[in-house]
Design a protein around this motif. Structure first.
Motif, PDB file in Angstrom:
ATOM      1  N   ALA A  24       0.832  -1.196   0.000  1.00  0.00           N
ATOM      2  CA  ALA A  24       0.000   0.000   0.000  1.00  0.00           C
ATOM      3  C   ALA A  24       0.873   1.254   0.000  1.00  0.00           C
ATOM      4  O   ALA A  24       0.587   2.217  -0.718  1.00  0.00           O
ATOM      5  CB  ALA A  24      -0.935   0.000   1.203  1.00  0.00           C
ATOM      6  N   LYS A  25       1.939   1.230   0.773  1.00  0.00           N
ATOM      7  CA  LYS A  25       2.843   2.372   0.824  1.00  0.00           C
ATOM      8  C   LYS A  25       3.516   2.587  -0.532  1.00  0.00           C
ATOM      9  O   LYS A  25       3.633   3.711  -1.013  1.00  0.00           O
ATOM     10  CB  LYS A  25       3.898   2.135   1.911  1.00  0.00           C
ATOM     11  CG  LYS A  25       4.801   3.299   2.153  1.00  0.00           C
ATOM     12  CD  LYS A  25       5.738   3.030   3.310  1.00  0.00           C
ATOM     13  CE  LYS A  25       6.601   4.231   3.599  1.00  0.00           C
ATOM     14  NZ  LYS A  25       7.474   4.038   4.749  1.00  0.00           N
ATOM     15  N   SER A  26       3.938   1.497  -1.169  1.00  0.00           N
ATOM     16  CA  SER A  26       4.581   1.581  -2.481  1.00  0.00           C
ATOM     17  C   SER A  26       3.617   2.130  -3.534  1.00  0.00           C
ATOM     18  O   SER A  26       3.971   3.014  -4.322  1.00  0.00           O
ATOM     19  CB  SER A  26       5.085   0.198  -2.897  1.00  0.00           C
ATOM     20  OG  SER A  26       5.575   0.225  -4.212  1.00  0.00           O
ATOM     21  N   PHE A  27       2.380   1.611  -3.548  1.00  0.00           N
ATOM     22  CA  PHE A  27       1.390   2.086  -4.509  1.00  0.00           C
ATOM     23  C   PHE A  27       1.015   3.538  -4.265  1.00  0.00           C
ATOM     24  O   PHE A  27       0.781   4.293  -5.212  1.00  0.00           O
ATOM     25  CB  PHE A  27       0.143   1.204  -4.496  1.00  0.00           C
ATOM     26  CG  PHE A  27       0.319  -0.098  -5.235  1.00  0.00           C
ATOM     27  CD1 PHE A  27       0.677  -0.124  -6.568  1.00  0.00           C
ATOM     28  CD2 PHE A  27       0.117  -1.296  -4.586  1.00  0.00           C
ATOM     29  CE1 PHE A  27       0.833  -1.319  -7.249  1.00  0.00           C
ATOM     30  CE2 PHE A  27       0.277  -2.496  -5.251  1.00  0.00           C
ATOM     31  CZ  PHE A  27       0.641  -2.513  -6.585  1.00  0.00           C
ATOM     32  N   ALA A  28       0.947   3.943  -3.013  1.00  0.00           N
ATOM     33  CA  ALA A  28       0.643   5.344  -2.706  1.00  0.00           C
ATOM     34  C   ALA A  28       1.731   6.247  -3.283  1.00  0.00           C
ATOM     35  O   ALA A  28       1.432   7.300  -3.876  1.00  0.00           O
ATOM     36  CB  ALA A  28       0.511   5.543  -1.199  1.00  0.00           C
ATOM     37  N   GLY A  29       2.982   5.854  -3.140  1.00  0.00           N
ATOM     38  CA  GLY A  29       4.081   6.628  -3.714  1.00  0.00           C
ATOM     39  C   GLY A  29       3.998   6.692  -5.227  1.00  0.00           C
ATOM     40  O   GLY A  29       4.194   7.762  -5.825  1.00  0.00           O
ATOM     41  N   ASP A  30       3.694   5.541  -5.858  1.00  0.00           N
ATOM     42  CA  ASP A  30       3.568   5.511  -7.322  1.00  0.00           C
ATOM     43  C   ASP A  30       2.425   6.401  -7.800  1.00  0.00           C
ATOM     44  O   ASP A  30       2.558   7.141  -8.775  1.00  0.00           O
ATOM     45  CB  ASP A  30       3.345   4.080  -7.806  1.00  0.00           C
ATOM     46  CG  ASP A  30       4.551   3.183  -7.622  1.00  0.00           C
ATOM     47  OD1 ASP A  30       5.665   3.718  -7.403  1.00  0.00           O
ATOM     48  OD2 ASP A  30       4.393   1.946  -7.683  1.00  0.00           O
ATOM     49  N   MET A  31       1.281   6.314  -7.104  1.00  0.00           N
ATOM     50  CA  MET A  31       0.135   7.130  -7.508  1.00  0.00           C
ATOM     51  C   MET A  31       0.425   8.616  -7.326  1.00  0.00           C
ATOM     52  O   MET A  31       0.011   9.435  -8.157  1.00  0.00           O
ATOM     53  CB  MET A  31      -1.106   6.727  -6.713  1.00  0.00           C
ATOM     54  CG  MET A  31      -1.657   5.383  -7.097  1.00  0.00           C
ATOM     55  SD  MET A  31      -3.102   4.991  -6.093  1.00  0.00           S
ATOM     56  CE  MET A  31      -3.690   3.530  -6.907  1.00  0.00           C
ATOM     57  N   ASN A  32       1.139   8.968  -6.295  1.00  0.00           N
ATOM     58  CA  ASN A  32       1.499  10.372  -6.084  1.00  0.00           C
ATOM     59  C   ASN A  32       2.449  10.871  -7.155  1.00  0.00           C
ATOM     60  O   ASN A  32       2.351  12.023  -7.593  1.00  0.00           O
ATOM     61  CB  ASN A  32       2.080  10.586  -4.684  1.00  0.00           C
ATOM     62  CG  ASN A  32       0.996  10.596  -3.631  1.00  0.00           C
ATOM     63  OD1 ASN A  32      -0.061  11.179  -3.821  1.00  0.00           O
ATOM     64  ND2 ASN A  32       1.250   9.933  -2.521  1.00  0.00           N
ATOM     65  N   LYS A  33       3.362  10.012  -7.610  1.00  0.00           N
ATOM     66  CA  LYS A  33       4.251  10.403  -8.711  1.00  0.00           C
ATOM     67  C   LYS A  33       3.443  10.653  -9.980  1.00  0.00           C
ATOM     68  O   LYS A  33       3.718  11.599 -10.740  1.00  0.00           O
ATOM     69  CB  LYS A  33       5.290   9.312  -8.974  1.00  0.00           C
ATOM     70  CG  LYS A  33       6.375   9.236  -7.917  1.00  0.00           C
ATOM     71  CD  LYS A  33       7.333   8.110  -8.240  1.00  0.00           C
ATOM     72  CE  LYS A  33       8.325   7.881  -7.126  1.00  0.00           C
ATOM     73  NZ  LYS A  33       9.185   6.720  -7.378  1.00  0.00           N
TER      74      LYS A  33
END
Length: 95
Positions: A24-33
């Protein structure tokens, strides 16, 4: 607007996905990028740019539509595994 891990878990739940905290943390970072890049694109001046159908001019790749003689029954049926004089024969599929 930024995407939080809670948002990612909500979206994953809607998609019937199970994510652990690290995912979830990784996907949140990707979505923010992705959202940051969209903001960068929103800043581009497109005032005098006409809408495009495609970024590269493409010509039609289809051949010209020209009328030709149709295949004869003999030519159409010559490679058929099973045929009578006018039709393809196929196994019965409906009982």
């Amino acid at each position: 607007m930024s995407v939080t891990e809670k948002d990612v878990q909500y979206i994953a739940n809607l998609a019937r996905l199970q994510l652990n905290q690290e995912e979830a943390k990784s996907f949140a970072g990707d979505m923010n990028k992705i959202l940051d890049y969209m903001e960068l694109l929103n800043e581009a001046d497109t005032e005098n740019v006409e809408p495009l159908e495609h970024v590269i001019e493409l010509d039609s790749r289809f051949r010209k539509d020209e009328a030709k003689e149709p295949l004869s029954h003999e030519d159409a049926l010559k490679n058929a595994p099973d045929a009578d004089s006018d039709y393809f024969r196929v196994p019965k599929v409906i009982e």
